[in-house]
Design a protein around this motif. Structure first.
Motif, mmCIF file in Angstrom:
data_model
loop_
_atom_site.group_PDB
_atom_site.id
_atom_site.type_symbol
_atom_site.label_atom_id
_atom_site.label_comp_id
_atom_site.label_asym_id
_atom_site.label_seq_id
_atom_site.Cartn_x
_atom_site.Cartn_y
_atom_site.Cartn_z
ATOM 1 N N UNK A 259 0.843 -1.194 0.000
ATOM 2 C CA UNK A 259 0.000 0.000 0.000
ATOM 3 C C UNK A 259 0.877 1.242 0.000
ATOM 4 N N UNK A 260 0.570 2.178 -0.883
ATOM 5 C CA UNK A 260 1.399 3.377 -1.038
ATOM 6 C C UNK A 260 1.087 4.398 0.052
ATOM 7 N N UNK A 261 2.119 4.835 0.753
ATOM 8 C CA UNK A 261 1.986 5.955 1.680
ATOM 9 C C UNK A 261 2.270 7.274 0.968
ATOM 10 N N UNK A 262 3.102 7.200 -0.062
ATOM 11 C CA UNK A 262 3.488 8.400 -0.796
ATOM 12 C C UNK A 262 3.634 8.052 -2.269
ATOM 13 N N UNK A 263 3.066 8.882 -3.125
ATOM 14 C CA UNK A 263 3.159 8.721 -4.579
ATOM 15 C C UNK A 263 4.159 9.747 -5.105
ATOM 16 N N UNK A 264 5.238 9.254 -5.695
ATOM 17 C CA UNK A 264 6.281 10.139 -6.227
ATOM 18 C C UNK A 264 5.949 10.520 -7.665
ATOM 19 N N UNK A 265 5.843 11.805 -7.911
ATOM 20 C CA UNK A 265 5.726 12.318 -9.272
ATOM 21 C C UNK A 265 7.133 12.625 -9.769
ATOM 22 N N UNK A 266 7.688 11.737 -10.570
ATOM 23 C CA UNK A 266 9.059 11.908 -11.058
ATOM 24 C C UNK A 266 9.144 13.114 -11.983
ATOM 25 N N UNK A 267 10.255 13.815 -11.897
ATOM 26 C CA UNK A 267 10.465 14.978 -12.762
ATOM 27 C C UNK A 267 11.123 14.528 -14.057
ATOM 28 N N UNK A 268 10.557 14.944 -15.178
ATOM 29 C CA UNK A 268 11.087 14.615 -16.492
ATOM 30 C C UNK A 268 11.234 15.900 -17.303
ATOM 31 N N UNK A 269 12.004 15.815 -18.357
ATOM 32 C CA UNK A 269 12.176 16.957 -19.258
ATOM 33 C C UNK A 269 11.226 16.826 -20.438
ATOM 34 N N UNK A 270 10.709 17.945 -20.903
ATOM 35 C CA UNK A 270 9.862 17.931 -22.095
ATOM 36 C C UNK A 270 8.401 17.677 -21.780
ATOM 37 N N UNK A 271 7.673 17.214 -22.802
ATOM 38 C CA UNK A 271 6.239 17.019 -22.684
ATOM 39 C C UNK A 271 5.875 15.834 -21.808
ATOM 40 N N UNK A 272 4.638 15.849 -21.322
ATOM 41 C CA UNK A 272 4.121 14.800 -20.464
ATOM 42 C C UNK A 272 3.138 13.918 -21.235
ATOM 43 N N UNK A 273 2.925 12.679 -20.807
ATOM 44 C CA UNK A 273 1.968 11.802 -21.494
ATOM 45 C C UNK A 273 0.563 12.395 -21.476
ATOM 46 N N UNK A 274 -0.124 12.249 -22.598
ATOM 47 C CA UNK A 274 -1.485 12.782 -22.708
ATOM 48 C C UNK A 274 -2.538 11.682 -22.699
ATOM 49 N N UNK A 275 -2.129 10.426 -22.945
ATOM 50 C CA UNK A 275 -3.059 9.310 -22.983
ATOM 51 C C UNK A 275 -2.551 8.187 -22.081
ATOM 52 N N UNK A 276 -3.447 7.266 -21.761
ATOM 53 C CA UNK A 276 -3.094 6.192 -20.826
ATOM 54 C C UNK A 276 -2.060 5.236 -21.395
ATOM 55 N N UNK A 277 -2.040 5.064 -22.721
ATOM 56 C CA UNK A 277 -1.111 4.107 -23.330
ATOM 57 C C UNK A 277 0.169 4.763 -23.826
ATOM 58 N N UNK A 278 0.415 6.007 -23.457
ATOM 59 C CA UNK A 278 1.627 6.717 -23.869
ATOM 60 C C UNK A 278 2.857 6.013 -23.287
ATOM 61 N N UNK A 279 3.889 5.849 -24.109
ATOM 62 C CA UNK A 279 5.113 5.183 -23.672
ATOM 63 C C UNK A 279 5.819 5.950 -22.556
ATOM 64 N N UNK A 280 5.509 7.224 -22.399
ATOM 65 C CA UNK A 280 6.155 8.038 -21.377
ATOM 66 C C UNK A 280 5.876 7.571 -19.963
#
Length: 529
Positions: A259-280
């Motif tokens: 069970x997750x106590x904390x969800x890490x939003x990793x920092x990336x460069x450039x655009x972010x995924x726009x769809x659920x099946x995005x390879x990003x």
């Protein structure tokens, strides 16, 4: 063959079987003494009657809120057994349920009871049914496991298709087959097909061995058949049934997710995924968050559809993207599920008068944050806030899409405009995947502005329209935290470099010191000669 197996073998034999069992029950000596059963009755009245009823008929005061309904001990229909289809369970089978409970149902484990007390309760449970005649049921022959391999799993997949397991459990095993909406137990109550991707919810235990046992013995009182009949008829071989068990086990993780106590939003460069099946999304770790029925405020839901969700998050310093995926057998609104909803309402929501107008409801998901960054450990009320302490909601439903809102309590929301929330939802064979995207800085006072390097309280809501659920009458999570990874500091690179240089310098100094000592020793030796 005992009286219970005679009962299930055909209508014509039921009367004779009942008389035989009754005679055996009255004439044969009991397997436990009266004091044991009497003590078991006292324990039962204290801990079990609230659900199973005073007479063991599965009609206790709490039963009206449960799906599936509690066991009717009078009928002696036991799902989890090591005995053949239609046979009674062994005492060891009953003991295993008391020790382990039945995951996926409301039946808990009872670690508070001693071994002696459990034995006494079993004696009392058996006294509810005339079918327990004092004889010891025989264990089914389960055969030898040939082992798992890629070939065995492929063979099991073929058996899954040929035996039409997918009609109930779905092609992907998530309980979304074409027959799922019509499934009933022996009491004509609606019953959900197991989600085979969540073995920690199997009421007989996960793993290939436990799954194989359920396949051979069946689950009495449910639509799940015993494959022992197909085995005896030569439709499948013993190895193929084992291979099927290994295939089902391969559909899911081997261990229950942490069970997750904390969800890490990793920092990336450039655009972010726009769809659920995005390879990003490959750059984002996946976290599991359990959900339970909302039973704090009316309208309550003691048997929700959604029991957990997987969440991923990425950000680039300006914008954040969050992907949430969860199992749901129906793509609501779906007219094919109206029969299911019509059966479910009188079972779970009989005391609610507004459900008659609830037709073709949507599926949905909401992420909840404080309206503004809290100080210390303060958090707003977890059920969508309250009038004096509102929350920010990122909401999605399968009919109207994504919207941001301010929540002031369950069912009390007002739209927030201008914060820039967008998103999409995708349904694939029993699983919803929703992507939320929004600027980190909301730009409006009514909505939270996120920040890097800070643990931000976050909670989750999910609802299944085909089960008459809404955002107020669905599943909820406890608070967890969302953490936006900070950009890499120059010290991240400088500190390791300085450590390497310091190590080299210390090494050189040590070598130089050793060389000086060696020269001094040589000089002293030469002088002595």
């Amino acid at each position: 063959m005992n009286a219970r197996s005679s009962l299930v073998s055909g209508h014509g034999a039921r009367a004779a079987a009942g008389l035989t069992a009754l005679a055996a029950f009255t004439c044969m000596p009991p397997t436990v003494d009266a004091q044991d059963a009497e003590n078991g009755g006292r324990i039962y009245d204290r801990w079990c009657a609230e659900c199973h009823g005073a007479e063991g008929q599965g009609d206790g005061p709490a039963a009206a809120y449960m799906l599936p309904r509690p066991r009717d001990f009078n009928q002696a229909r036991y799902q989890i057994r090591t005995t053949a289809n239609g046979e009674l369970p062994t005492d060891a089978d009953l003991l295993a349920i008391l020790e382990n409970g039945m995951p996926g149902t409301t039946m808990p484990a009872w670690p508070n009871l001693s071994d002696e007390e459990r034995s006494d309760v079993i004696a009392h449970l058996k006294s509810f049914s005339r079918f327990f005649d004092g004889s010891e049921p025989e264990m089914a022959s389960l055969g030898r496991d040939p082992g798992s391999s890629a070939e065995a799993i492929e063979s099991g997949r073929s058996a899954y298709e040929s035996l039409e397991c997918w009609k109930c459990h779905g092609r992907s095993g998530r309980g979304s087959g074409q027959s799922t909406a019509t499934l009933e137990d022996w009491r004509k109550h609606p019953i959900r097909a197991a989600d085979l991707t969540e073995p920690w919810t199997f009421n007989g235990g996960g793993g290939a061995e436990a799954i194989h046992t359920r396949m051979l013995t069946g689950l009495d009182g449910t639509p799940m058949p015993a494959y022992s009949d197909a085995l005896e008829a030569g439709v499948v071989s013993s190895d193929e049934v084992w291979n099927l068990a290994h295939y089902v086990a391969s559909l899911a993780p081997t261990l229950e997710p942490r069970i997750a106590d904390l969800v890490l939003a990793s920092r990336v460069e450039g655009g972010l995924p726009a769809t659920a099946d995005d390879a990003g999304w490959a750059a984002a770790e996946s976290y599991f968050v359990p959900l339970v029925g909302q039973i704090i405020e009316t309208p309550r839901n003691f048997a929700p559809t959604v029991d957990g969700a997987w969440i991923q998050a990425l950000h680039n310093g300006d914008e954040i993207a969050v992907r949430v995926a969860w199992g749901d057998p129906s793509n609501s609104p779906d007219p094919a599920w109206e029969e299911w909803r019509a059966k479910l309402i009188p079972l779970l929501f009989a005391d609610e008068t507004d459900l008659g107008a609830d037709s073709l409801l949507a599926d949905g998901m909401a992420l909840q944050f404080p309206a503004e960054m809290p100080e210390g450990s303060e958090r707003p009320y977890f059920l969508m806030g309250e009038s004096s302490d509102p929350v920010t909601l990122w909401m999605w439903d399968s009919r109207s899409g994504v919207a941001e809102a301010r929540g002031r309590g369950l069912g009390s929301t007002e739209a927030i405009e201008g914060a820039g929330l967008s998103g999409t939802g995708t349904f694939d064979d029993g699983e919803w995947s929703v992507v939320f995207r929004r600027p980190i800085q909301s730009g409006v006072d009514a909505a939270i502005s996120l920040a890097e390097g800070v643990a931000i309280p976050m909670a989750m809501f999910a609802w299944d329209g085909s089960s008459a659920e809404t955002s107020a009458r669905g599943s909820v999570s406890s608070w967890t935290y969302l953490y936006l990874e900070e950009p890499a500091s120059s010290t991240v690179f400088v500190a390791p470099l300085m450590a390497v240089l310091l190590t080299v310098m210390l090494g050189l100094a040590a070598v130089s010191s050793a060389q000086r000592r060696a020269r001094n020793v040589g000089e002293v030796t030469q002088a002595a000669i």
